[in-house]
Design an enzyme around this catalytic site. Sequence first.
Site, PDB file in Angstrom:
ATOM      1  N   ASP A   1       1.116  -1.122   0.068  1.00 51.55           N
ATOM      2  CA  ASP A   1       0.003   0.183   0.225  1.00 51.55           C
ATOM      3  C   ASP A   1       0.979   1.065   0.022  1.00 51.55           C
ATOM      4  OD1 ASP A   1      -2.083   1.312   0.012  1.00 51.55           O
ATOM      5  OD2 ASP A   1      -3.456   0.201   1.224  1.00 51.55           O
TER       6      ASP A   1
ATOM      7  N   ASP B   1     -10.830   2.587  -3.005  1.00 52.08           N
ATOM      8  CA  ASP B   1     -11.202   1.444  -1.732  1.00 52.08           C
ATOM      9  C   ASP B   1     -12.456   1.530  -2.130  1.00 52.08           C
ATOM     10  OD1 ASP B   1      -9.388   1.211  -0.283  1.00 52.08           O
ATOM     11  OD2 ASP B   1      -8.844   3.525   0.461  1.00 52.08           O
TER      12      ASP B   1
HETATM   13  C1  GLA Z   1      -5.491   2.473   2.153  1.00 51.71           C
HETATM   14  C2  GLA Z   1      -6.256   0.939   0.952  1.00 51.71           C
HETATM   15  C3  GLA Z   1      -7.256  -0.211   2.263  1.00 51.71           C
HETATM   16  C4  GLA Z   1      -6.703  -0.342   3.612  1.00 51.71           C
HETATM   17  C5  GLA Z   1      -6.307   0.179   4.009  1.00 51.71           C
HETATM   18  C6  GLA Z   1      -5.493  -0.102   5.776  1.00 51.71           C
HETATM   19  O1  GLA Z   1      -6.635   2.599   2.284  1.00 51.71           O
HETATM   20  O2  GLA Z   1      -6.374   1.107  -0.080  1.00 51.71           O
HETATM   21  O3  GLA Z   1      -7.458  -1.393   0.831  1.00 51.71           O
HETATM   22  O4  GLA Z   1      -6.016  -1.422   2.879  1.00 51.71           O
HETATM   23  O5  GLA Z   1      -5.477   1.331   3.469  1.00 51.71           O
HETATM   24  O6  GLA Z   1      -5.244   0.985   5.903  1.00 51.71           O
END
Ligand code: GLA
Length: 711
Positions: A453, A519
Amino acid sequence: MTTYLLTAAGVSLALVTQDDRLPRVLHWGRDLGEAEAADLETLAAAERLPILPNQIDGSLNYGVLLEARDGIMMRPGLIGSRDGADWTPDFRLGRVLLDGAPVDGPVSAGAATLTFEATAAEAGLTLSLEIGLTAQGLVSARGTLTNTGEGVYQLDELTLSLPVPGRAAEMLDFAGRWGVERFPQRTRMSVGQRRREGRHGRTGADSAYVMHLGVPGFGYADGEVWALHTAWSGNHVHQAELDLAGTQVLSGGELLLPGEARLAEGESYQSPWLYYSYGEGLDAVAHRYQRFLRSLPHAPATDRPVTLNVWEAVYFDHDLARLTDLAERAAALGVERYVLDDGWFGDRRDDKAGLGDWVVSADAWPDGLTPLIEKVHGLGMEFGLWFEPEMVNEDSDVAREHPEWIAQPKGRLPLPSRFQQVLNLSIEGAWQHVFTQMDAVLRDNAIDYVKWDHNRDLVDTGTVPEGRAAVHAQTLAFYRLLDALRERHPDVEFESCSSGGARVDLEVLKRAERVWVSDVIDPAERQRMLWWTSQLIPAEFQGSHVASGRSHTTGRWHDLSFRAATAVFGHFGIEWDLAQATEDELSELGWWIDWYKANRDVLLGGELVRVDLPDPSVYFKGVVTEAKAIFSVSQLAASPVCSLGVLRFPGLDPDARYSVKVIDRQQVPAEGRPSWEVVDVVLPGRLLSDVGLRAPQLLPETAVLIELERQ
Ligand code: GLA
């Protein structure tokens, strides 16, 4: 004069060099067949632009590198100087190579790469331009500038350009923000620049993504389109420019911050790869990019494991009993990969602490991750783990020990974002810290998959003590880190996530098997996102989940049928607390998992077709293989017209017969809803493609799938 013709997959690129100058493009577009070098030379001589009144005497040379020394007044391809001098170098062509072997004279070849080496002796610079055509018909281009003179040469921008005919007067590119990735925008080209800058230090949710110029009104199957993708995960530009002579170019490169490319004597700067796609309609443009990705050695096969990611199920609540229960429920449904998300390391009990400390938390995981991993493996699933390697919370051991590793300008910290800062990986110690800790976690635990990420923008990013801009160096260090970990752990698969889909580009995808599209898992948004993310990357690279009935990010409620029928057009998974699902929902979800497994060779191996329909709220697309096609029709809003009309299914073999089966699992009351059952028939491909089937109405925010199986 020398001409160079490359032709592959229905595309020709013809270049010409003359008088020792850098190459210019004579043609990029339709296949020119067996064009003779002599004819290309005649054409090149004949197409010289007329001399315009009150303009430079002589015809202008719009090279792949646009140069002021050629009288061009567009944005120059090279912007830089040696303390104010050597800013408009006089490059002279030296050797030309075809796939690395020197050539002398005209070239006519298939997929290949030409390298043009040039020297500007007085300016103390050399330039190497690599321009190729891939087997899929993409034009690839990149430049390398070397300082061979005395003292520092400061390069501020190196962009390359390909001309696009003036009839391509309509532009399509993308906007976006968190949760609204890849939002299409169409504009009319006019004199001047349309410059899309990405200044996020990552690809960005608002990246131009693929910048298209097409003949006005171009659609998915019609209208010539020329497109550019700048393959770079840091600051970058996509640009279209139309000048007063009527010349139009598509240019791209890295966006360098002040002083990021100060070349000492003997040092070089290499630009990102640019990938240009041409085709009749947007699908043809997308197919070239998709086939290119599918041709890479690490490209995943179609048997993508059904995935469960625990994020929206548990967030930071890492409780072994709960996570084990979730694993059991997932396995019972047929899930094949289980991914533990954020929260397993350091002091990361919420998003305010712990980033940068890649050590399993003794507090949350007193016995380590092994009990969960063994459970998951015992249930026959792969195990995946989340990291955010380029980031740090100020509240972390690493930041306390090495505050100078936080990327920052001189004298202050950048504004925080999601309570985090950027760990400056261009500092060797910081890079080694992350590499060593991640390597240890991957070595000491049986991990099959990493979700990588990157959750904040790189603004105000520098290296202390001077605070020099560090985005360029950070981007290179990111690639180096991922490459090193992949080399050390060749069996681990990597996903590129960045606050959802903010790092989706062809350079990161040379080293990642998947992206997290967004997301926002709400299917009403995902219909658009999958549709347009596919403009560059194929379905098997796109993480695509079924979430809870009420979307955690938009608050909307949707039937499972809509959520699942949307998600199956990607690398399918679940992100939902299965302990909250009803028996009916679990059995319905199980049905979809089984259906996905039975059809993923088509869903993830077929060729995408998207169909223009008059109602913009309808998404009608399909994936087509030899043996079978699967189409999806989705209505996102109520329409004043009470029917979808006639749906024609493109891409089928006209002479084959297909059985037509509709998958309509909407759990809404049937009242007032016409049935689809009438289309359970067998028909020739020609009739399905050219005449089509009348479709009944769809309720808003629903989707129906149509299976067409060759008999
Ligand atoms: C980001 C990712 C999510 C999740 C969060 C965790 O927003 O896109 O899918 O992994 O971080 O903090």
